[in-house]
Design a protein around this motif. Sequence first.
Motif, PDB file in Angstrom:
ATOM      1  N   SER A  25       0.816  -1.222   0.000  1.00  0.00           N
ATOM      2  CA  SER A  25       0.000   0.000   0.000  1.00  0.00           C
ATOM      3  C   SER A  25       0.845   1.265   0.000  1.00  0.00           C
ATOM      4  CB  SER A  25      -0.959   0.004   1.196  1.00  0.00           C
ATOM      5  OG  SER A  25      -0.258  -0.005   2.428  1.00  0.00           O
ATOM      6  N   ASP A  26       1.963   1.259   0.742  1.00  0.00           N
ATOM      7  CA  ASP A  26       2.819   2.456   0.763  1.00  0.00           C
ATOM      8  C   ASP A  26       3.381   2.749  -0.623  1.00  0.00           C
ATOM      9  OD1 ASP A  26       2.387   2.830   3.435  1.00  0.00           O
ATOM     10  OD2 ASP A  26       4.329   2.069   4.091  1.00  0.00           O
ATOM     11  N   ASP A  27       3.838   1.699  -1.326  1.00  0.00           N
ATOM     12  CA  ASP A  27       4.378   1.893  -2.671  1.00  0.00           C
ATOM     13  C   ASP A  27       3.302   2.414  -3.618  1.00  0.00           C
ATOM     14  OD1 ASP A  27       6.803   0.933  -1.790  1.00  0.00           O
ATOM     15  OD2 ASP A  27       6.455  -1.102  -2.497  1.00  0.00           O
ATOM     16  N   LEU A  28       2.107   1.860  -3.503  1.00  0.00           N
ATOM     17  CA  LEU A  28       1.014   2.303  -4.373  1.00  0.00           C
ATOM     18  C   LEU A  28       0.618   3.741  -4.080  1.00  0.00           C
ATOM     19  CD1 LEU A  28       0.936  -0.748  -4.980  1.00  0.00           C
ATOM     20  CD2 LEU A  28      -1.555  -0.610  -4.915  1.00  0.00           C
ATOM     21  N   GLU A  29       0.606   4.093  -2.806  1.00  0.00           N
ATOM     22  CA  GLU A  29       0.231   5.462  -2.444  1.00  0.00           C
ATOM     23  C   GLU A  29       1.257   6.463  -2.963  1.00  0.00           C
ATOM     24  OE1 GLU A  29      -1.654   7.649   1.430  1.00  0.00           O
ATOM     25  OE2 GLU A  29       0.046   6.329   1.785  1.00  0.00           O
ATOM     26  N   ARG A  30       2.547   6.138  -2.818  1.00  0.00           N
ATOM     27  CA  ARG A  30       3.580   7.048  -3.310  1.00  0.00           C
ATOM     28  C   ARG A  30       3.493   7.230  -4.825  1.00  0.00           C
ATOM     29  NH1 ARG A  30       6.761   4.556   0.723  1.00  0.00           N
ATOM     30  NH2 ARG A  30       7.424   2.941  -0.728  1.00  0.00           N
ATOM     31  N   ALA A  31       3.102   6.169  -5.527  1.00  0.00           N
ATOM     32  CA  ALA A  31       3.016   6.232  -6.986  1.00  0.00           C
ATOM     33  C   ALA A  31       1.678   6.784  -7.477  1.00  0.00           C
ATOM     34  CB  ALA A  31       3.238   4.845  -7.572  1.00  0.00           C
ATOM     35  N   GLY A  32       0.782   7.121  -6.555  1.00  0.00           N
ATOM     36  CA  GLY A  32      -0.542   7.586  -6.960  1.00  0.00           C
ATOM     37  C   GLY A  32      -1.331   6.509  -7.673  1.00  0.00           C
ATOM     38  N   ALA A  33      -1.112   5.229  -7.267  1.00  0.00           N
ATOM     39  CA  ALA A  33      -1.683   4.094  -7.991  1.00  0.00           C
ATOM     40  C   ALA A  33      -2.831   3.428  -7.251  1.00  0.00           C
ATOM     41  CB  ALA A  33      -0.586   3.065  -8.261  1.00  0.00           C
ATOM     42  N   ALA A  34      -3.273   3.995  -6.124  1.00  0.00           N
ATOM     43  CA  ALA A  34      -4.379   3.393  -5.378  1.00  0.00           C
ATOM     44  C   ALA A  34      -4.953   4.429  -4.426  1.00  0.00           C
ATOM     45  CB  ALA A  34      -3.915   2.169  -4.597  1.00  0.00           C
ATOM     46  N   ARG A  35      -6.186   4.191  -4.031  1.00  0.00           N
ATOM     47  CA  ARG A  35      -6.775   4.903  -2.899  1.00  0.00           C
ATOM     48  C   ARG A  35      -6.616   4.003  -1.678  1.00  0.00           C
ATOM     49  NH1 ARG A  35     -10.072   9.307  -4.494  1.00  0.00           N
ATOM     50  NH2 ARG A  35      -8.860  10.236  -6.194  1.00  0.00           N
ATOM     51  N   ILE A  36      -6.154   4.600  -0.576  1.00  0.00           N
ATOM     52  CA  ILE A  36      -5.855   3.829   0.616  1.00  0.00           C
ATOM     53  C   ILE A  36      -6.943   4.065   1.657  1.00  0.00           C
ATOM     54  CG2 ILE A  36      -4.106   3.277   2.327  1.00  0.00           C
ATOM     55  CD1 ILE A  36      -3.203   2.911  -0.590  1.00  0.00           C
ATOM     56  N   CYS A  37      -7.479   2.970   2.194  1.00  0.00           N
ATOM     57  CA  CYS A  37      -8.537   3.064   3.187  1.00  0.00           C
ATOM     58  C   CYS A  37      -8.078   2.435   4.499  1.00  0.00           C
ATOM     59  CB  CYS A  37      -9.800   2.354   2.688  1.00  0.00           C
ATOM     60  SG  CYS A  37      -9.575   0.566   2.412  1.00  0.00           S
ATOM     61  N   ASP A  38      -8.849   2.691   5.574  1.00  0.00           N
ATOM     62  CA  ASP A  38      -8.631   1.891   6.766  1.00  0.00           C
ATOM     63  C   ASP A  38      -9.552   0.676   6.679  1.00  0.00           C
ATOM     64  OD1 ASP A  38     -11.197   2.583   7.810  1.00  0.00           O
ATOM     65  OD2 ASP A  38     -10.376   4.357   8.804  1.00  0.00           O
ATOM     66  N   THR A  39      -9.680  -0.087   7.735  1.00  0.00           N
ATOM     67  CA  THR A  39     -10.419  -1.342   7.632  1.00  0.00           C
ATOM     68  C   THR A  39     -11.887  -1.218   8.026  1.00  0.00           C
ATOM     69  OG1 THR A  39      -9.639  -1.938   9.849  1.00  0.00           O
ATOM     70  CG2 THR A  39      -8.392  -2.794   7.966  1.00  0.00           C
ATOM     71  N   SER A  40     -12.346  -0.014   8.316  1.00  0.00           N
ATOM     72  CA  SER A  40     -13.748   0.162   8.701  1.00  0.00           C
ATOM     73  C   SER A  40     -14.651   0.192   7.475  1.00  0.00           C
ATOM     74  CB  SER A  40     -13.929   1.457   9.493  1.00  0.00           C
ATOM     75  OG  SER A  40     -13.738   2.588   8.652  1.00  0.00           O
ATOM     76  N   ALA A  41     -15.870  -0.300   7.634  1.00  0.00           N
ATOM     77  CA  ALA A  41     -16.839  -0.265   6.534  1.00  0.00           C
ATOM     78  C   ALA A  41     -17.089   1.169   6.082  1.00  0.00           C
ATOM     79  CB  ALA A  41     -18.146  -0.918   6.987  1.00  0.00           C
ATOM     80  N   GLU A  42     -17.096   2.105   7.035  1.00  0.00           N
ATOM     81  CA  GLU A  42     -17.360   3.507   6.687  1.00  0.00           C
ATOM     82  C   GLU A  42     -16.312   4.060   5.732  1.00  0.00           C
ATOM     83  OE1 GLU A  42     -18.980   2.654  10.800  1.00  0.00           O
ATOM     84  OE2 GLU A  42     -17.127   2.241   9.704  1.00  0.00           O
ATOM     85  N   ASP A  43     -15.034   3.818   6.063  1.00  0.00           N
ATOM     86  CA  ASP A  43     -13.982   4.394   5.217  1.00  0.00           C
ATOM     87  C   ASP A  43     -13.866   3.669   3.890  1.00  0.00           C
ATOM     88  OD1 ASP A  43     -11.965   6.478   5.070  1.00  0.00           O
ATOM     89  OD2 ASP A  43     -10.503   4.855   5.022  1.00  0.00           O
ATOM     90  N   ILE A  44     -14.043   2.350   3.907  1.00  0.00           N
ATOM     91  CA  ILE A  44     -14.015   1.607   2.638  1.00  0.00           C
ATOM     92  C   ILE A  44     -15.113   2.147   1.714  1.00  0.00           C
ATOM     93  CG2 ILE A  44     -14.258  -0.655   1.548  1.00  0.00           C
ATOM     94  CD1 ILE A  44     -13.327  -1.855   4.272  1.00  0.00           C
ATOM     95  N   ALA A  45     -16.315   2.329   2.257  1.00  0.00           N
ATOM     96  CA  ALA A  45     -17.426   2.846   1.459  1.00  0.00           C
ATOM     97  C   ALA A  45     -17.131   4.239   0.928  1.00  0.00           C
ATOM     98  CB  ALA A  45     -18.707   2.857   2.293  1.00  0.00           C
TER      99      ALA A  45
END
Length: 391
Positions: A320-340
């Motif tokens: 996830s850190d590599d993807l975030e640095r590359a702008g290649a993903a949206r990063i969420c926490d594990t809660s249903a609220e944040d995933i949604a």
Amino acid sequence: MRILHVIPSVSPARGGPSVAIRMMQRALSAAGADVTVLTTDDDGPGRRDRNLPLGRAVVSDGADWLYFAKDLDFYTVSLGARRWLRRHAGDFDAVHIHAVFSFTSIVAAQAARRAGVPYIIRPLGVLNRYGMTARRPLLKAISMRLFERRILTGAAAIHFTAKQEAEEARHLGLDLRGEILPLAVEPQPAGDAGRWLALHPHLRDRFRILYLSRLDPKKNLEGLLGAVGRLSGQGRPVALMVCGGGDAAYEASLRDSARRAGAGDAVTWLGHVSGEGKADAMAAADLFVLPSHSENFGIAVVEALSTGLPVVVSRGVGVSDDLERAGAARICDTSAEDIAAKIAVLIDDPDARRTLAKAGAALYRDAYGTERMAERLCDLYRRVVNGKGSA
């Protein structure tokens, strides 16, 4: 160089030879390394793969594979593997051990040390807090004190597959010679979205979210089901395609979770998919989501990147850190609220999905190819063989 790889089981769920392991053997063979793989016939609790030729080498994926019988389920004890390692560890330039908290890992490290051969350990994500406490924590604490602490600190290198995995292992307070070497992931073949939708016509005219992984509590599918329930409650036409198999009782509990979350009608349970079906599912998806509590790397995520799928992953996923640095993903926490919330933004913004997909495909090409992995591994082997250890 002669390299011995030690794997505790033929079951990928228990640290066995996954696709990534087999790619590693092929890549090393292509790079000129002479690779032998030692494993057992363990195929899960109470199970053995009785079709394997025990005690003799079989060539596969560019390596010689040696299989030994499992004598006990507990720690996957194999006395035959122990005898062979004691006699032959000194025949190799380096030993690469895949997994900790396993009999074969312990005896391989001991045999290598006795023979004066440097060894490398790939801990498969188990050294983080989640891995140490989620399953058999007392046994792991005892084994760490008796065995793992010594073999980990005595290793020429610890092979972490992502920076996050290395950082999470620091809570152990051990002086580990860490090396970060991402796994290689084969690009996924082009699939046929039309063929998939013809088989599953109810998925048409919906925003299709793909989950493609084992059904296991650490994957946090419960959080994703809760997110889908929230999105459905908002009137968003979402469909979650769950592609993966697991324990039947656990799958039944997940179906109950989906109903309680209000996601039952939005979820299609597809079981394990592979080959053409897997490619078609990826082609038909609008978004790939993996919200795991803990994932030492994230092979399925990288496979999704290779197809041009935008992805949402949790911080528990190693890459996830590599993807975030590359702008290649949206990063969420594990809660249903944040995933949604992260999914909702991408449903509403097709341009953002295209930007993520483009960045993800570029990151895949640059970081996760087989030649690059073989180059990194061979460099590490040369350094530990020459006594220079980890960088």
